[in-house]
Design an enzyme around this catalytic site. Structure first.
Site, PDB file in Angstrom:
ATOM      1  CE  LYS A 146      73.930  41.661  74.042  1.00 29.59           C
ATOM      2  NZ  LYS A 146      73.301  41.283  73.498  1.00 29.59           N
ATOM      3  CG  ASP A 175      70.878  43.005  75.826  1.00 27.27           C
ATOM      4  OD1 ASP A 175      72.067  43.807  75.233  1.00 27.27           O
ATOM      5  OD2 ASP A 175      70.942  42.035  75.215  1.00 27.27           O
ATOM      6  CG  HIS A 177      65.384  39.010  69.409  1.00 30.74           C
ATOM      7  ND1 HIS A 177      65.463  37.406  68.823  1.00 30.74           N
ATOM      8  CD2 HIS A 177      65.909  39.220  69.985  1.00 30.74           C
ATOM      9  CE1 HIS A 177      66.758  37.236  69.160  1.00 30.74           C
ATOM     10  NE2 HIS A 177      66.966  37.806  70.299  1.00 30.74           N
ATOM     11  CG  HIS A 221      71.124  38.056  63.446  1.00 33.10           C
ATOM     12  ND1 HIS A 221      71.187  36.504  63.729  1.00 33.10           N
ATOM     13  CD2 HIS A 221      71.527  38.481  63.681  1.00 33.10           C
ATOM     14  CE1 HIS A 221      73.014  36.709  64.529  1.00 33.10           C
ATOM     15  NE2 HIS A 221      72.837  37.484  64.387  1.00 33.10           N
ATOM     16  CB  CYS A 281      72.927  38.883  76.948  1.00 35.14           C
ATOM     17  SG  CYS A 281      71.843  38.286  75.784  1.00 35.14           S
TER      18      CYS A 281
END
Length: 205
Positions: A114, A16, A89, A60, A159
């Site tokens: 993802k 990421d 984001h 989301h 993450c």
């Protein structure tokens, strides 16, 4: 680190490194951009490199904006457990979701996206946060014979940690390279993440 050879079983997993996680982004990790030159240099020592990319839809369920009356960093309970509500984001197709412009990994062989399932957040490169929905990364690694996983990127306590712990749970040898990661550290989350990683058998390098 020794020089890479094409037949080796080591792989560098870069987590990421996206605009929204770097200074000026919607969910900036402190000093997130400082790891980019280190990662570029490190990647040249690996024959196999994989990138992950957060890839949310615009409404989301992990976004605070999707929950009227809630604010960023509040926690709610979802069917898969506790969820921190984040600022919007890494929305699909936006500049914030793009890789940092200074990230130069021309020999990257796979990008794992993802977080694109609307109802489930996703920290780990291996599973969505329900701990059941796979990304397919484990199968790719096994088919390629890549058993030694080196993890770098953002953020250490989310993450990166989830990826490292899942990698160990799935039977891979996992090393997290600390100076090529940066954390958010929400209420002691960074120290807790390192403790969990070490207990899982992750090597801290």
């Amino acid at each position: 680190m020794r020089p890479a050879t094409p037949a080796e079983n080591r792989v560098l997993l870069i987590v990421d490194i996206q605009n929204d996680f770097c200074p000026g982004g919607a969910l900036a990790v402190p000093n997130g951009d400082r790891v980019v030159p280190r990662i570029n240099k490190l990647a040249r020592k690996f024959a196999h490199v994989i990138l992950t990319q957060d890839w949310h839809n615009e409404d989301h369920l992990s976004f605070a904006s999707s929950h009227p009356g809630k604010k960023e960093m509040d926690r709610i309970e979802l069917p898969y457990g506790s969820q921190i509500l984040w600022p919007d984001h890494c929305v699909q197709g936006t500049e914030g979701a793009e890789f940092h412009p200074d990230l130069k990994i021309p020999h990257c062989e796979l990008v794992i996206r993802k977080g694109y399932h609307h109802e489930i957040d996703s920290y780990s490169a291996f599973f969505e946060n329900d701990r059941q929905t796979p990304t397919g990364l484990a199968g790719y690694l096994r088919e390629r014979g890549l058993t030694q996983l080196f993890v770098v990127g953002l953020a250490t306590d989310f993450c990166v940690a989830y990826t490292a712990i899942d990698g160990r749970r799935l039977g891979f040898d996992v090393t997290v390279i600390e100076d090529s990661c940066s954390g958010i550290d929400i209420d002691g989350s960074l120290e807790a993440a390192w403790q969990q990683m070490l207990e899982a058998g992750v090597v801290r390098a």
